[in-house]
Design a protein around this motif. Structure first.
Motif, PDB file in Angstrom:
ATOM      1  N   CYS A 251      -6.924   1.594 -14.456  1.00 41.91           N
ATOM      2  CA  CYS A 251      -5.887   2.143 -13.580  1.00 41.91           C
ATOM      3  C   CYS A 251      -4.475   1.864 -14.087  1.00 41.91           C
ATOM      4  O   CYS A 251      -3.531   2.567 -13.730  1.00 41.91           O
ATOM      5  CB  CYS A 251      -6.040   1.585 -12.166  1.00 41.91           C
ATOM      6  N   GLY A 252      -4.329   0.854 -14.920  1.00 42.22           N
ATOM      7  CA  GLY A 252      -3.013   0.512 -15.443  1.00 42.22           C
ATOM      8  C   GLY A 252      -2.606   1.324 -16.653  1.00 42.22           C
ATOM      9  O   GLY A 252      -1.461   1.217 -17.114  1.00 42.22           O
ATOM     10  N   GLU A 253      -3.520   2.157 -17.182  1.00 45.34           N
ATOM     11  CA  GLU A 253      -3.154   3.036 -18.293  1.00 45.34           C
ATOM     12  C   GLU A 253      -2.127   4.053 -17.804  1.00 45.34           C
ATOM     13  O   GLU A 253      -2.098   4.426 -16.627  1.00 45.34           O
ATOM     14  CB  GLU A 253      -4.378   3.768 -18.836  1.00 45.34           C
ATOM     15  N   GLN A 254      -1.286   4.514 -18.708  1.00 45.21           N
ATOM     16  CA  GLN A 254      -0.265   5.487 -18.331  1.00 45.21           C
ATOM     17  C   GLN A 254      -0.600   6.839 -18.958  1.00 45.21           C
ATOM     18  O   GLN A 254      -0.598   6.989 -20.173  1.00 45.21           O
ATOM     19  CB  GLN A 254       1.122   5.018 -18.774  1.00 45.21           C
ATOM     20  N   VAL A 255      -0.905   7.818 -18.096  1.00 44.07           N
ATOM     21  CA  VAL A 255      -1.202   9.177 -18.542  1.00 44.07           C
ATOM     22  C   VAL A 255      -0.519  10.154 -17.581  1.00 44.07           C
ATOM     23  O   VAL A 255       0.090   9.757 -16.585  1.00 44.07           O
ATOM     24  CB  VAL A 255      -2.730   9.444 -18.598  1.00 44.07           C
ATOM     25  N   GLY A 256      -0.624  11.465 -17.878  1.00 42.09           N
ATOM     26  CA  GLY A 256      -0.089  12.462 -16.969  1.00 42.09           C
ATOM     27  C   GLY A 256      -0.915  12.526 -15.699  1.00 42.09           C
ATOM     28  O   GLY A 256      -1.931  11.840 -15.552  1.00 42.09           O
ATOM     29  N   TYR A 257      -0.526  13.385 -14.758  1.00 45.06           N
ATOM     30  CA  TYR A 257      -1.233  13.449 -13.476  1.00 45.06           C
ATOM     31  C   TYR A 257      -1.043  14.815 -12.838  1.00 45.06           C
ATOM     32  O   TYR A 257      -0.144  15.580 -13.209  1.00 45.06           O
ATOM     33  CB  TYR A 257      -0.760  12.341 -12.535  1.00 45.06           C
ATOM     34  N   MET A 258      -1.916  15.128 -11.888  1.00 49.35           N
ATOM     35  CA  MET A 258      -1.819  16.389 -11.161  1.00 49.35           C
ATOM     36  C   MET A 258      -1.888  16.121  -9.671  1.00 49.35           C
ATOM     37  O   MET A 258      -2.775  15.401  -9.200  1.00 49.35           O
ATOM     38  CB  MET A 258      -2.930  17.350 -11.568  1.00 49.35           C
ATOM     39  N   CYS A 259      -0.943  16.702  -8.934  1.00 53.25           N
ATOM     40  CA  CYS A 259      -0.919  16.596  -7.480  1.00 53.25           C
ATOM     41  C   CYS A 259      -1.510  17.865  -6.872  1.00 53.25           C
ATOM     42  O   CYS A 259      -1.329  18.961  -7.408  1.00 53.25           O
ATOM     43  CB  CYS A 259       0.501  16.427  -6.957  1.00 53.25           C
ATOM     44  N   GLU A 260      -2.165  17.711  -5.745  1.00 49.97           N
ATOM     45  CA  GLU A 260      -2.678  18.855  -4.986  1.00 49.97           C
ATOM     46  C   GLU A 260      -2.003  18.866  -3.621  1.00 49.97           C
ATOM     47  O   GLU A 260      -1.749  17.810  -3.031  1.00 49.97           O
ATOM     48  CB  GLU A 260      -4.202  18.745  -4.824  1.00 49.97           C
ATOM     49  N   PHE A 261      -1.711  20.065  -3.127  1.00 48.07           N
ATOM     50  CA  PHE A 261      -1.081  20.242  -1.828  1.00 48.07           C
ATOM     51  C   PHE A 261      -1.904  21.250  -1.038  1.00 48.07           C
ATOM     52  O   PHE A 261      -2.293  22.292  -1.565  1.00 48.07           O
ATOM     53  CB  PHE A 261       0.342  20.782  -1.960  1.00 48.07           C
ATOM     54  N   THR A 262      -2.179  20.947   0.210  1.00 45.72           N
ATOM     55  CA  THR A 262      -2.927  21.863   1.053  1.00 45.72           C
ATOM     56  C   THR A 262      -2.038  22.289   2.232  1.00 45.72           C
ATOM     57  O   THR A 262      -1.271  21.480   2.751  1.00 45.72           O
ATOM     58  CB  THR A 262      -4.212  21.225   1.583  1.00 45.72           C
ATOM     59  N   PRO A 263      -2.127  23.583   2.623  1.00 45.50           N
ATOM     60  CA  PRO A 263      -1.286  24.074   3.723  1.00 45.50           C
ATOM     61  C   PRO A 263      -1.561  23.333   5.018  1.00 45.50           C
ATOM     62  O   PRO A 263      -2.664  22.840   5.223  1.00 45.50           O
ATOM     63  CB  PRO A 263      -1.709  25.541   3.842  1.00 45.50           C
TER      64      PRO A 263
END
Length: 263
Positions: A251-263
């Motif tokens: 969990c401490g590794e640093q990588v990109g990320y993706m967020c999800e949003f729901t209506p």
């Protein structure tokens, strides 16, 4: 409506430099003033209030067309598409867009929204949010960030933006996100490591989706062939995605990320 301060003295009010009243000259329904000096929404709202008016309310497609043609083009000579504040906002109730001062709402299905909008409450870079489903009522919208962060920071960032680390619960959803979001929208040909919401921090070896709940079996084909590497290893409790399959990671590794949003 003509602002309260203007009633009974329309001629004097409409003689104010820059104000246009495109309706019946003797009794216009509304008058408008466009200002091109850039201000935060709150400052613009207060400036209109001090002038005896309010941030414009455009409640129907016909009114929108009239303001564009009779005010912005005919009076101000605007031929480009500047960003202009209106009174519409969802500050009282998330996802319910209400006109400031005049009341009334604009449904998310209205034809007056640009395709893919309104986006989740991620204002600084809304152009990068993609809603690949039905434009009038998308199931989910997504934001990919390539600035690298630890899993915890990525999770908190998505939460601050009104979403959560992406949940890909089926192979079809995984494939759709790869093709319709990462490839079609972000133009990716290769895929970096991307944090997702899956983790086994609560119970070692039980991988659960953050925020949405539900688990992913260890036998799922969405795991890389040699993953999760060691379900008894507390060092690798978080999961990333390489565009095709999942793998557990520290969990401490640093990588990109993706967020999800729901209506």
């Amino acid at each position: 409506m003509v602002p309260e301060a203007a009633r009974g003295k329309t001629n004097m009010y409409c003689a104010h430099p820059g104000i246009v009243c495109p309706g019946d000259p003797s009794s216009p329904d509304s008058c408008y003033l466009y200002r091109q000096d850039e201000q935060p929404w709150e400052v613009a709202r207060d400036a209109c209030d001090e002038l005896g008016g309010y941030l414009v309310a455009i409640e129907t497609p016909n009114e929108l067309s009239s303001i564009r043609e009779d005010v912005l083009i005919s009076h101000y000579g605007i031929t480009t598409n500047p960003r202009i504040w209106t009174g519409l906002n969802d500050r009282s109730t998330e996802g319910v867009y209400t006109w400031e001062r005049v009341g009334g709402t604009v449904p998310l299905s209205s034809s007056m929204w640009v395709d893919g909008f309104p986006t989740p409450r991620y204002a600084p870079s809304q152009d990068y949010v993609v809603c690949p489903g039905d434009a009038s009522s998308p199931d989910s919208c997504y934001l990919y960030r390539q600035d690298i962060k630890t899993w915890d920071v990525a999770r908190d960032t998505c939460s601050d933006l009104g979403g959560y680390l992406v949940a890909m619960e089926t192979e079809n959803e995984l494939s759709s996100i790869r093709q319709d979001v990462l490839v079609s929208h972000y133009g990716m040909a290769t895929f970096p490591s991307i944090w997702i919401g899956l983790n086994d921090r609560s119970t070692e070896g039980v991988y659960t989706w953050e925020r949405v709940g539900g688990t992913l079996p260890l036998s799922s084909p969405m795991w890389r062939f040699d993953q999760p590497w060691d379900v008894t290893a507390p060092q690798q409790d978080c999961v990333d995605f390489d565009g095709y399959v999942f793998r557990d990671n520290a969990c401490g590794e640093q990588v990109g990320y993706m967020c999800e949003f729901t209506p």
